[in-house]
Design a protein around this motif. Structure first.
Motif, PDB file in Angstrom:
ATOM      1  N   ARG A 156       0.831  -1.207   0.000  1.00 50.33           N
ATOM      2  CA  ARG A 156       0.000   0.000   0.000  1.00 50.33           C
ATOM      3  C   ARG A 156       0.856   1.244   0.000  1.00 50.33           C
ATOM      4  O   ARG A 156       1.958   1.269   0.536  1.00 50.33           O
TER       5      ARG A 156
ATOM      6  N   GLU B 248      -6.491   5.881   5.995  1.00 47.20           N
ATOM      7  CA  GLU B 248      -7.123   4.844   6.809  1.00 47.20           C
ATOM      8  C   GLU B 248      -7.069   5.174   8.289  1.00 47.20           C
ATOM      9  O   GLU B 248      -8.024   4.933   9.029  1.00 47.20           O
ATOM     10  N   VAL B 249      -5.942   5.734   8.733  1.00 46.77           N
ATOM     11  CA  VAL B 249      -5.841   6.129  10.144  1.00 46.77           C
ATOM     12  C   VAL B 249      -6.887   7.202  10.449  1.00 46.77           C
ATOM     13  O   VAL B 249      -7.613   7.131  11.445  1.00 46.77           O
TER      14      VAL B 249
ATOM     15  N   ASP C  25      -9.677   7.773   8.875  1.00 47.87           N
ATOM     16  CA  ASP C  25     -11.001   7.145   8.830  1.00 47.87           C
ATOM     17  C   ASP C  25     -11.301   6.436  10.136  1.00 47.87           C
ATOM     18  O   ASP C  25     -12.410   6.497  10.679  1.00 47.87           O
ATOM     19  N   GLU C  26     -10.281   5.761  10.627  1.00 48.60           N
ATOM     20  CA  GLU C  26     -10.467   4.973  11.849  1.00 48.60           C
ATOM     21  C   GLU C  26     -10.769   5.872  13.043  1.00 48.60           C
ATOM     22  O   GLU C  26     -11.669   5.599  13.848  1.00 48.60           O
TER      23      GLU C  26
ATOM     24  N   LEU D 223     -14.334   7.351  12.636  1.00 48.00           N
ATOM     25  CA  LEU D 223     -15.363   6.368  12.964  1.00 48.00           C
ATOM     26  C   LEU D 223     -15.479   6.193  14.479  1.00 48.00           C
ATOM     27  O   LEU D 223     -16.578   6.150  15.047  1.00 48.00           O
ATOM     28  N   HIS D 224     -14.296   6.117  15.115  1.00 43.66           N
ATOM     29  CA  HIS D 224     -14.289   5.914  16.557  1.00 43.66           C
ATOM     30  C   HIS D 224     -15.006   7.052  17.276  1.00 43.66           C
ATOM     31  O   HIS D 224     -15.876   6.838  18.119  1.00 43.66           O
TER      32      HIS D 224
ATOM     33  N   LEU E  41      -0.482   8.318  16.502  1.00 40.30           N
ATOM     34  CA  LEU E  41      -1.058   7.187  15.767  1.00 40.30           C
ATOM     35  C   LEU E  41      -0.477   7.064  14.360  1.00 40.30           C
ATOM     36  O   LEU E  41      -0.173   5.963  13.887  1.00 40.30           O
TER      37      LEU E  41
ATOM     38  N   ALA F 129       2.849   5.538  14.661  1.00 35.88           N
ATOM     39  CA  ALA F 129       2.772   4.090  14.906  1.00 35.88           C
ATOM     40  C   ALA F 129       2.382   3.352  13.631  1.00 35.88           C
ATOM     41  O   ALA F 129       2.915   2.284  13.314  1.00 35.88           O
TER      42      ALA F 129
ATOM     43  N   ARG G  37       4.400   0.556  11.499  1.00 34.06           N
ATOM     44  CA  ARG G  37       3.757  -0.707  11.177  1.00 34.06           C
ATOM     45  C   ARG G  37       3.865  -1.008   9.674  1.00 34.06           C
ATOM     46  O   ARG G  37       4.267  -2.092   9.271  1.00 34.06           O
ATOM     47  N   GLU G  38       3.591   0.000   8.853  1.00 36.25           N
ATOM     48  CA  GLU G  38       3.617  -0.216   7.407  1.00 36.25           C
ATOM     49  C   GLU G  38       5.021  -0.573   6.924  1.00 36.25           C
ATOM     50  O   GLU G  38       5.195  -1.495   6.134  1.00 36.25           O
TER      51      GLU G  38
ATOM     52  N   PHE H 151     -13.611   0.472  18.132  1.00 37.32           N
ATOM     53  CA  PHE H 151     -14.589   0.908  19.133  1.00 37.32           C
ATOM     54  C   PHE H 151     -15.219  -0.271  19.837  1.00 37.32           C
ATOM     55  O   PHE H 151     -15.498  -0.232  21.023  1.00 37.32           O
TER      56      PHE H 151
ATOM     57  N   TYR I 112      -5.652   2.477  20.133  1.00 31.33           N
ATOM     58  CA  TYR I 112      -5.297   2.336  18.718  1.00 31.33           C
ATOM     59  C   TYR I 112      -3.796   2.176  18.545  1.00 31.33           C
ATOM     60  O   TYR I 112      -3.321   1.401  17.706  1.00 31.33           O
TER      61      TYR I 112
ATOM     62  N   TYR J 115      -1.926  -0.870  16.541  1.00 34.06           N
ATOM     63  CA  TYR J 115      -0.938  -0.759  15.467  1.00 34.06           C
ATOM     64  C   TYR J 115       0.345  -1.501  15.820  1.00 34.06           C
ATOM     65  O   TYR J 115       0.973  -2.156  14.999  1.00 34.06           O
TER      66      TYR J 115
ATOM     67  N   GLU K 229       2.021  -4.572  13.931  1.00 30.79           N
ATOM     68  CA  GLU K 229       3.395  -4.545  13.447  1.00 30.79           C
ATOM     69  C   GLU K 229       4.140  -5.798  13.871  1.00 30.79           C
ATOM     70  O   GLU K 229       4.948  -6.344  13.104  1.00 30.79           O
TER      71      GLU K 229
ATOM     72  N   TRP L  13     -10.326  -4.372   6.183  1.00 32.77           N
ATOM     73  CA  TRP L  13     -11.474  -3.478   6.197  1.00 32.77           C
ATOM     74  C   TRP L  13     -12.740  -4.302   6.009  1.00 32.77           C
ATOM     75  O   TRP L  13     -12.779  -5.216   5.208  1.00 32.77           O
TER      76      TRP L  13
END
Lengths: 881, 118
Positions: free
Chosen positions: A15, A23-24, A26-27, A30-31, A67, A70, A74-75, B27, B49, B53, B57, B65
């Protein structure tokens, strides 16, 4: 959900940055939304709910940054793991795929390895002979400096003369075009030991020679110009001699050695790496001073041009220096300078060049084969690739997969090729004839290695990947939808056909060339030399020592020895000549033939003259074509015998007997009368010109430095051993060398033999490669048509008809290739024709051999897969699809 | 009683535990934790969160998704087999640790070895 392995396999998960950042976001959004909804459901006002959701989340600006950080970690981590996992997977997948087709893999790797290895080995040999003949620094600027007669040389012999010391001095003092000029002479010396003299090679050099050649003494010191001026008897040992005869002792310095009549002090040891500038010579055992101030000396001269100076410029500079020097006015008028490149002195240059041409052809055949093995395989994997493309494997992912596979394959081939190249070179070097001794130092030519490896590997990569990618891309949908393995198109079929034709053509050229060489060498071995070398030995006496100062003492040695040899009783014939059969001495002067227009006064001609006893011709086995051997050997009688070439040049078919000639330094020179015509003699072997004019004069009591007693033995080794013993007993201090005349003639064909052998090995290799190529194509074409063949047989077509149609296609390709190759060969062999012996340019045998061998190889390559196809049960063949 | 701050390192374990039976989005995990702890633990939402992550990792979680019941796009987390093994091992050692500490802290005086000074 798609499993990790599957996802990785189809490369769905790599990606980009903006994607995961979004995406982060969006997350988080949403939360917050869900949290706010939760609070709202508990009765908060929408505003208060949102505020509370934000509070629970933490300070937005810092926590969002944390975030994102992080997520980035991760990616990156996942990309790395993914990459390594892909690599591991690709590699093991490739190994499995290749392992499943062991035969195919082996053939491909072997083709790569043979192509790279053979080309590198052979080209290393050729380049060390042609491109780097002198192992000195800046060898590209090295030239040999000679002189040649500037005016008429009516005998037509091309002669180069080593310049005399005064001329060399004038050049060294005045030249700006040369960085350095180095004299070099070589001779044999007799080292006096307790029991008997031993022959060694000696070189005479300037004090600067080792530095010029990029070397220095490994022990002791070099002599200096002052040493030479003082005429000190100094000598340096060659490393080889120092190690073998003196046990590599350091205390050899300061000891004396007796060479010939004089005693020399050892002052140093020069390394074995210091090579003589004479191509084919082994490093000398003794290095002695060459005195440029000794006017009696001539010397071989080697020069290093300044960068950017042309040979022409340097030649005219040296000419004008001689003219201005005034030291030797006569020399200035008689001779002009001639420069020669070191590689000009390599014999059979064009054969060697052709060998490197053959190298290129084999390399091309190998490349074509690799291309074609890969194309055939791609076609066979068409369905697999299409299926994967249709399932969503991205092109980049497929590309990597194929790259891994091709890299594995080509790397294995290249590694094996380097190994083969090294072993091949060692073998070729071990096989070298003595005439190519400089090959001893040949090393693997890295440029060739890199070029050969790059060419084959790149062609492997190109055809391995591009073909497959195209195949996967073009017809992904069709193939999967219809479920039939559609043939991958006429275009690739034509490409494979073209490759076969090319390979056949290249092989045809190689076969023609190799056959011509083989026939030439066979002719050479059976050539009529004009004399019988078998069992002939030359006992060469060095009479220059002070022990044989007078003519009488020299004559006593010769008569005494011949008498004793005669009494031995085992020799068929004994004769005496001024020189051994395979050496030349020339007379220089104005060459006059009675009855022809006298040449201009300034003319200097060279003509070979041998002084021989009357029975020389019988001993040597030389036919007298007209007249007879000498009947009167006195100088007053003035008898002379000419060779056939001479007679034909001056009198054509007429008899030259009774005609007169002379080589005049002055008008008072007496005339000589021709009493016989002897057959032309190729005493240096059949590859040397042997019709050059030459004269035989009677061997009489002239004062000679050296003499050769020529004996014909019955051919057994014992009788020559007895000769050796007798000579030693006669006078233990007499320097004598005994040489086998036949060896001398064999040496001259050693180089063409070597070229022939190498070329034949090479041709065989090319043929095998081409046959593999043709086999591959036919096998593939038949496999493609198995379905078709099955139907035809099921419908009742006779197997013979089917077989014929398959074989005809292969034969057509082979014939077309052979035809093209033969035309090219016809053109190409002109280039080497002058180095072939007794083989016509359009030698029908060679061309026929090429056709037969190629068609034979083609037949095998076609018949085997056809038989296999016909053996298949028609029903199975049809169902297989 | 006010909510307790979560001890360092235990949040990871709690998240893994939350995902023990079914994949969840962020959530859902928070809500599950709040219910399971009856409001006794105080976790800042963003820290959760971050933990997700980090675990992803390390290959203990994987994410895809998906769509929520309300038809909203959400990132669903699930335990990987490595994550499951990790959870099992860490739970065991956590429990042993907690039992030991608890035992010491709650034991009557005479059941403990006497100190030198006493």
């Amino acid at each position: 959900m798609i499993r990790d392995g599957v996802r990785r396999f189809f490369n769905l998960a790599l990606r980009r940055r903006d994607q995961w950042e979004r995406e982060v976001e969006d997350e988080i959004r949403l939360h917050l939304a869900l949290r706010a909804e939760q609070f709202a459901a508990q009765g908060m006002s929408p505003d208060a709910a949102t505020t509370e959701a934000m509070r629970r989340f933490g300070p937005l600006s810092t926590s969002r940054a944390r975030l994102l950080d992080a997520a980035r970690h991760r990616e990156h981590h996942m990309q790395r793991t993914e990459f390594l996992a892909d690599l591991k997977q690709d590699t093991s997948f490739a190994l499995r795929t290749l392992g499943r087709q062991k035969g195919w893999t082996a053939v491909t790797v072997a083709t790569l390895a043979l192509g790279i290895g053979a080309t590198t080995a052979v080209f290393s040999v050729v380049s060390s002979l042609l491109l780097h003949p002198l192992p000195y620094p800046h060898a590209d600027r090295m030239v040999f400096v000679y002189q040649e007669p500037s005016t008429g040389n009516s005998t037509g012999i091309s002669v180069t003369i080593t310049p005399s010391a005064p001329v060399v001095r004038a050049w060294m003092a005045g030249s700006h075009d040369f960085e350095a000029l180095e004299g070099y002479n070589s001779s044999t010396v007799m080292l006096q030991t307790r029991d008997q003299p031993v022959k060694y090679q000696a070189a005479q050099i300037f004090p600067t020679f080792p530095r010029f050649a990029g070397e220095k003494p490994i022990l002791g010191r070099m002599f200096t110009a002052q040493d030479i001026a003082r005429r000190d008897h100094l000598v340096l040992l060659g490393e080889q001699l120092w190690r073998t005869r003196y046990g590599a002792q350091r205390n050899v310095l300061g000891t004396s050695v007796t060479l010939g009549d004089s005693t020399y002090t050892v002052i140093g040891v020069l390394p074995a790496a210091l090579r003589p500038p004479v191509i084919g010579d082994a490093p000398p055992d003794f290095w002695m001073p060459l005195d440029v101030n000794n006017n009696n000396l001539g010397m071989m001269l080697l020069g290093r041009l300044r960068p950017g100076i042309t040979s022409a410029a340097a030649t005219s500079e040296l000419d004008s220096l001689v003219a201005r020097s005034g030291t030797d006015a006569a020399a200035g008028a008689l001779f002009r300078t001639r420069l020669a490149q070191p590689s000009d002195r390599v014999r059979f240059r064009d054969s060697l060049t052709m060998l490197s041409g053959a190298v290129l052809l084999v390399l091309l055949v190998a490349c074509a084969n690799v291309a074609h093995l890969l194309l055939a395989r791609t076609a066979a994997r068409h369905r697999e690739l299409s299926l994967r493309a249709a399932l969503g494997a991205r092109r980049a992912r497929l590309f990597r997969q194929l790259l891994t596979e091709s890299l594995l394959l080509t790397t294995a081939g290249a590694a094996l090729g380097v190994l083969l190249g090294w072993m091949g070179l060692r073998t070729l070097v071990a096989m070298r004839p003595s005439s190519l001794d400089e090959l001893r130092v040949a090393h693997l030519d890295t440029t060739t290695l890199v070029v050969a490896a790059a060419l084959t590997v790149l062609s492997g990569l190109f055809f391995g990947i591009m073909g497959a990618m195209q195949s996967a891309g073009n017809t992904a949908q069709n193939t999967v939808r219809t479920g039939t393995a559609i043939s991958p198109g006429r275009r690739s079929e034509r490409a494979r056909g073209a490759l076969v034709v090319t390979e056949m053509a290249l092989s045809a050229m190689l076969i023609v060339g190799a056959t011509m060489f083989m026939r030439s060498v066979s002719n050479l071995q059976h050539a009529d030399l004009g004399f019988q070398p078998r069992g002939l030995y030359a006992v060469n006496l060095d009479l220059s020592s002070s022990r044989y100062a007078t003519a009488a003492s020299k004559a006593a040695v010769i008569t005494g020895l011949t008498q004793q040899l005669n009494q031995l009783g085992t020799l068929r014939d004994i004769t005496v000549a001024g020189d051994p059969p395979n050496s030349m001495s020339f007379s220089i002067g104005r060459f006059e033939v009675d009855g022809e227009t006298p040449p201009p006064a300034s003319e200097t001609s060279f003509i070979e003259v041998k002084s021989v006893q009357p029975n020389y011709f019988r001993t040597m086995g030389i036919h007298m074509l007209r007249g007879s051997a000498f009947t009167d050997t006195t100088a007053a009688a003035g008898q002379v015998i000419v060779n056939e070439g001479f007679a034909r040049k001056h009198w054509g078919a007429q008899s030259p007997l009774g005609h007169r000639l002379r080589i005049a330094q002055s008008d008072s020179e007496p005339w000589l009368t021709i009493v016989g015509v002897a057959a032309d003699v190729a005493s240096f072997g059949p590859t040397m010109e042997n019709t050059a004019p030459m004269l035989y004069t009677p061997f009489n009591d002239m004062v000679l430095r050296s003499t050769s007693i020529i004996v014909r033995t019955g051919g057994n080794a014992a009788s020559i051993a007895r000769v050796r013993g007798l000579v030693r007993a006669f006078d233990p201090h007499l320097p004598v060398t005994i040489e086998n005349v036949e060896d001398g003639t064999a040496t001259s064909i050693a180089t063409p033999r070597y070229v022939m052998l190498t070329l034949s090995l090479f041709t065989a290799l090319a043929l095998v490669l081409a046959a593999i190529g043709l086999y591959g194509v036919m096998a593939y074409a038949v496999a493609q048509r198995t379905h078709d063949i099955g139907i035809r047989i099921a419908l009742g077509a006779p197997r013979r008809t089917v077989a014929r149609s398959v074989i005809l296609r292969g034969a057509a390709l082979a014939l077309l290739g052979a035809a093209i190759g033969l035309v090219a060969a016809h053109w190409g062999t002109r280039l080497i024709q002058h180095e072939l012996y007794g083989v016509a340019k359009s030698d029908p045998v060679s061309f026929a051999a090429a056709v037969i061998v190629l068609l034979g190889a083609a037949a095998i390559a076609c018949v085997v897969p056809t038989r296999r196809a016909l053996a298949v049960d028609p029903i199975t063949a049809i169902r297989a699809e | 009683m006010p909510a307790l701050p979560v001890l360092k390192g235990t949040l990871d374990l709690l998240v893994l535990r939350a995902l023990n039976w079914t994949p969840m989005h962020g959530f859902e995990i928070v809500s599950w934790l709040e219910q399971a702890a009856h409001g006794a633990l105080d976790v800042e939402d963003s820290a959760l969160y971050q933990a997700l992550y980090r675990l992803e990792e390390r290959g203990l979680l994987s994410a895809e998704w998906g769509v929520t019941g309300n038809n909203r796009k959400a990132r669903y987390y699930r335990l990987t087999s490595a994550g499951r093994a990790y959870l099992r091992a860490e739970t065991k050692s956590w429990v042993r640790y907690a039992e030991t500490v608890t035992a010491i802290l709650t034991a009557p005086r005479n059941s403990l070895p006497a100190g030198d000074a006493a």
